[in-house]
Design a protein around this motif. Structure first.
Motif, PDB file in Angstrom:
ATOM      1  N   ALA A   1      10.225  14.648   6.902  1.00 40.49           N
ATOM      2  CA  ALA A   1       9.327  15.798   6.912  1.00 40.49           C
ATOM      3  C   ALA A   1       7.919  15.303   6.604  1.00 40.49           C
ATOM      4  O   ALA A   1       7.752  14.313   5.876  1.00 40.49           O
ATOM      5  N   PRO A   2       6.893  15.937   7.137  1.00 37.76           N
ATOM      6  CA  PRO A   2       5.526  15.522   6.835  1.00 37.76           C
ATOM      7  C   PRO A   2       5.232  15.632   5.341  1.00 37.76           C
ATOM      8  O   PRO A   2       5.660  16.576   4.673  1.00 37.76           O
ATOM      9  N   GLY A   3       4.522  14.636   4.811  1.00 34.65           N
ATOM     10  CA  GLY A   3       4.119  14.659   3.410  1.00 34.65           C
ATOM     11  C   GLY A   3       4.982  13.848   2.477  1.00 34.65           C
ATOM     12  O   GLY A   3       4.671  13.759   1.284  1.00 34.65           O
ATOM     13  N   LEU A   4       6.069  13.232   2.949  1.00 29.80           N
ATOM     14  CA  LEU A   4       6.883  12.391   2.080  1.00 29.80           C
ATOM     15  C   LEU A   4       6.077  11.181   1.616  1.00 29.80           C
ATOM     16  O   LEU A   4       5.410  10.529   2.419  1.00 29.80           O
ATOM     17  N   PHE A   5       6.153  10.874   0.307  1.00 27.55           N
ATOM     18  CA  PHE A   5       5.396   9.737  -0.229  1.00 27.55           C
ATOM     19  C   PHE A   5       6.109   8.440   0.114  1.00 27.55           C
ATOM     20  O   PHE A   5       7.316   8.316  -0.064  1.00 27.55           O
ATOM     21  N   ALA A   6       5.352   7.468   0.609  1.00 28.20           N
ATOM     22  CA  ALA A   6       5.927   6.203   1.063  1.00 28.20           C
ATOM     23  C   ALA A   6       5.181   5.027   0.445  1.00 28.20           C
ATOM     24  O   ALA A   6       3.956   5.051   0.313  1.00 28.20           O
TER      25      ALA A   6
ATOM     26  N   ALA B   1       0.862  -1.189   0.000  1.00 26.24           N
ATOM     27  CA  ALA B   1       0.000   0.000   0.000  1.00 26.24           C
ATOM     28  C   ALA B   1       0.893   1.233   0.000  1.00 26.24           C
ATOM     29  O   ALA B   1       2.115   1.138   0.160  1.00 26.24           O
ATOM     30  N   SER B   2       0.292   2.388  -0.199  1.00 25.99           N
ATOM     31  CA  SER B   2       1.057   3.634  -0.211  1.00 25.99           C
ATOM     32  C   SER B   2       0.371   4.675   0.651  1.00 25.99           C
ATOM     33  O   SER B   2      -0.846   4.617   0.879  1.00 25.99           O
ATOM     34  N   GLY B   3       1.158   5.602   1.143  1.00 26.16           N
ATOM     35  CA  GLY B   3       0.627   6.658   1.999  1.00 26.16           C
ATOM     36  C   GLY B   3       1.646   7.772   2.152  1.00 26.16           C
ATOM     37  O   GLY B   3       2.646   7.828   1.426  1.00 26.16           O
ATOM     38  N   LEU B   4       1.392   8.664   3.107  1.00 24.72           N
ATOM     39  CA  LEU B   4       2.254   9.808   3.346  1.00 24.72           C
ATOM     40  C   LEU B   4       2.832   9.746   4.752  1.00 24.72           C
ATOM     41  O   LEU B   4       2.154   9.329   5.693  1.00 24.72           O
ATOM     42  N   VAL B   5       4.073  10.156   4.859  1.00 28.34           N
ATOM     43  CA  VAL B   5       4.714  10.243   6.172  1.00 28.34           C
ATOM     44  C   VAL B   5       4.127  11.433   6.930  1.00 28.34           C
ATOM     45  O   VAL B   5       3.925  12.510   6.364  1.00 28.34           O
ATOM     46  N   SER B   6       3.855  11.220   8.200  1.00 29.50           N
ATOM     47  CA  SER B   6       3.355  12.299   9.046  1.00 29.50           C
ATOM     48  C   SER B   6       3.791  12.042  10.473  1.00 29.50           C
ATOM     49  O   SER B   6       4.367  10.992  10.786  1.00 29.50           O
ATOM     50  N   SER B   7       3.514  12.993  11.313  1.00 25.77           N
ATOM     51  CA  SER B   7       3.828  12.840  12.726  1.00 25.77           C
ATOM     52  C   SER B   7       2.674  12.127  13.416  1.00 25.77           C
ATOM     53  O   SER B   7       1.506  12.293  13.048  1.00 25.77           O
ATOM     54  N   SER B   8       3.000  11.328  14.410  1.00 28.54           N
ATOM     55  CA  SER B   8       1.934  10.644  15.155  1.00 28.54           C
ATOM     56  C   SER B   8       1.120  11.621  15.978  1.00 28.54           C
ATOM     57  O   SER B   8      -0.022  11.338  16.340  1.00 28.54           O
ATOM     58  N   GLU B   9       1.701  12.780  16.263  1.00 31.54           N
ATOM     59  CA  GLU B   9       0.998  13.807  17.038  1.00 31.54           C
ATOM     60  C   GLU B   9       0.724  14.991  16.124  1.00 31.54           C
ATOM     61  O   GLU B   9       1.559  15.871  15.933  1.00 31.54           O
TER      62      GLU B   9
END
Length: 353
Positions: free
Chosen positions: A264-269, A58-66
């Protein structure tokens, strides 16, 4: 002279007849080998059964848990914005304020109402002491005073929340409004992501079938477009208990370890999940698959006369190096065609190598 010519012609004719007779006898002694030029040579490979754990991709975006979506408690005109996108902020830092003209007027109005209710209550109590007012009037005046007191508390509370303060130490990832715009109550104005080290996650959506195979703590491998040469380890931290109404997918939260790499928030993973639950598959070489389309494909197997083939639909689970793992479609089939399968049709005549 004529006799000599006649003799020569006779000898030549006899020699030619003898050579023709020997050539014909030679052909009769060596029969011609016949072949069928329409047969296609093929090779068979045995079908195997294996037990594997099918990965989930699957794919998603990197973000902070908080993360925090910050908004105003009440609606109003934005007076001042103190931070921009990308700017770091501290917990408790003032980020924005509303124009307080209307809100302050509401506070003054509530204060006047409370003062009037207090005077009315004192007057009725005095009259009640002189037996000029009833107990019911005293009780009504007391209730009116209490209501006015609570209304004042409400407007003062809203006055205090006519501003936005950061709830975390982090970075402003998004600002949705500008100064002078009307902000409705509860409409996000800022998106704040925490910047604590080792506090990064990736959120992905999976189908209900894949969601049922996952458990908290399952391992994951993450690759980022920003760092194509590296892979990162992760673990499943949270599984949604309901599907997203818009996408019909279940959210999975994976904690990711950045190591020494800057995130950084928003990196494609791209995430490859390894569920603990395994299942049985039918394994065939990848060259056996013809007309593959997503999860659907076909293979060829010999018919009963072993001179022709039949085309069998199969369901593809996933590809493992040079093999394909099938979820169904080959029940009762022990061998499939590999070499030569690309040239076959259901009307082809085959010749086993």
């Amino acid at each position: 002279m004529k006799a000599v010519q006649f003799l020569l012609i006779f000898l030549l004719t006899g020699g030619m007849w003898a050579c023709g007779t020997k050539a014909e006898e030679s052909r009769k002694e060596k029969p011609v080998e016949q072949t069928d030029d329409t047969s296609i040579p093929v090779k068979l490979t045995k079908v195997e059964s294996v037990v594997r754990t099918e990965p989930i991709v699957a794919s998603g975006l990197v973000s902070s848990s908080e993360e925090a979506k910050l908004s105003f408690k009440v609606g109003g005109i934005i007076e001042k914005l103190y931070v921009d996108e990308g700017q770091p902020v501290r917990k408790g830092q003032l980020l924005a304020t509303l124009n307080l003209t209307e809100i302050n007027a509401q506070v003054s109005q509530a204060q006047f109402a409370r003062e009037k209710a207090e005077r009315d209550l004192n007057r009725v109590k005095a009259l009640y002491a002189d037996t000029a007012a009833t107990l019911e009037q005293v009780q009504n005046a007391t209730t009116g005073h209490d209501v006015a007191q609570q209304n004042l508390a409400i407007v003062k509370f809203n006055q205090n929340y006519a501003q936005i303060r950061s709830t975390v130490d982090g970075t402003v990832t998004r600002r949705t409004m500008n100064e002078g715009e009307f902000a409705a109550a509860g409409s996000p104005v800022f998106m704040i992501s925490s910047t604590h080290k080792n506090d990064w996650i990736v959120r992905v959506g999976v189908s209900d079938k894949d969601w049922a195979r996952l458990k908290i703590g399952n391992r994951a491998t993450i690759s980022l477009e920003a760092y194509p040469e590296k892979t990162f380890a992760g673990t499943v931290r949270e599984l949604a208990q309901a599907a997203d109404p818009a996408t019909k997918l279940y959210d999975v939260e994976i904690r990711i370890d950045p190591g020494a790499v800057k995130f950084a928030p928003g990196l494609f993973a791209k995430v490859t999940l390894q569920p603990a639950q395994s299942r049985s598959y039918t394994l065939v070489p990848i060259e056996a698959i013809v007309e593959g389309d997503g999860k659907d494909g076909f293979v060829f197997a010999l018919s009963d006369d072993r001179k022709h083939v039949r085309k069998i639909p199969v369901q593809i689970g996933f590809i493992d190096d040079n093999n394909v793992l099938l979820t169904n479609g080959l029940s009762g089939i022990s061998n499939v065609v590999t070499a030569g399968s690309a040239y076959l049709t259901e009307t082809s005549t085959v010749l086993l190598k």
